[in-house]
Design a protein around this motif. Structure first.
Motif, PDB file in Angstrom:
ATOM      1  N   ALA A 296       0.837  -1.211   0.000  1.00  0.00           N
ATOM      2  CA  ALA A 296       0.000   0.000   0.000  1.00  0.00           C
ATOM      3  C   ALA A 296       0.868   1.256   0.000  1.00  0.00           C
ATOM      4  O   ALA A 296       0.584   2.214  -0.732  1.00  0.00           O
ATOM      5  CB  ALA A 296      -0.939  -0.004   1.211  1.00  0.00           C
TER       6      ALA A 296
ATOM      7  N   ILE B 125      -4.267   4.564   4.528  1.00  0.00           N
ATOM      8  CA  ILE B 125      -3.267   3.623   5.030  1.00  0.00           C
ATOM      9  C   ILE B 125      -3.376   3.513   6.550  1.00  0.00           C
ATOM     10  O   ILE B 125      -3.267   2.419   7.110  1.00  0.00           O
ATOM     11  CB  ILE B 125      -1.856   4.009   4.560  1.00  0.00           C
TER      12      ILE B 125
ATOM     13  N   LEU C 256      -6.576  -2.368  -2.435  1.00  0.00           N
ATOM     14  CA  LEU C 256      -5.707  -1.396  -3.109  1.00  0.00           C
ATOM     15  C   LEU C 256      -6.511  -0.467  -4.015  1.00  0.00           C
ATOM     16  O   LEU C 256      -6.130   0.683  -4.216  1.00  0.00           O
ATOM     17  CB  LEU C 256      -4.612  -2.102  -3.909  1.00  0.00           C
TER      18      LEU C 256
END
Length: 137
Positions: A18, A36, A78
């Motif tokens: 990520a 994140i 993602l």
């Protein structure tokens, strides 16, 4: 919601992936940072203090995901990160093609996952507005 289903090693590998994806377009912004951070909370792990693009090994990280289920979770999650800044940069597209090819996931599926990620990213932004609304008197 999905990341907690990953194995422990996969969670740390996902976090690195990520960070890599968030920086591949040379625009690591507040929205990516926030997502994140949300990923870390969901997985129950600490965020990285620093990330080095030069030492990151995409092939090594991708090999950490063994099951078909884990691979699909990675791509789905993602896609949220990709779409949170309302941009699907060419470098992000190329990276997702590499990941899907490595995972053996059809590009038609990846396109569907992209649409899902776009929807979730938009709903995430709407939820933030709802949470921050002041009650009307």
């Amino acid at each position: 919601m999905l990341l907690m289903k990953l194995e422990s090693k996969e969670k740390f590998s996902f976090l690195q992936l990520a960070h890599y994806l968030a920086r591949i377009d040379n625009k690591f912004g507040e929205r990516e940072e926030e997502i994140i951070s949300e990923y870390c909370t969901e997985m129950g792990i600490e965020n990285l203090d620093s990330f080095d693009m030069q030492t990151f090994s995409l092939d090594k990280i991708l090999n950490d995901f063994k099951s078909e289920r884990s691979k699909r979770i990675v791509i789905l999650e993602l896609m949220i990160l990709i779409h949170i800044d309302h941009s699907f940069n060419i470098n992000e597209q190329i990276l997702m093609e590499k990941i899907s090819q490595s995972f053996g996931i059809d590009l038609d599926d990846v396109n569907d996952y992209s649409q899902w990620g776009k929807s979730v990213a938009m709903l995430y932004e709407v939820a933030k507005i709802f949470i921050n609304e002041k009650k009307k008197v």
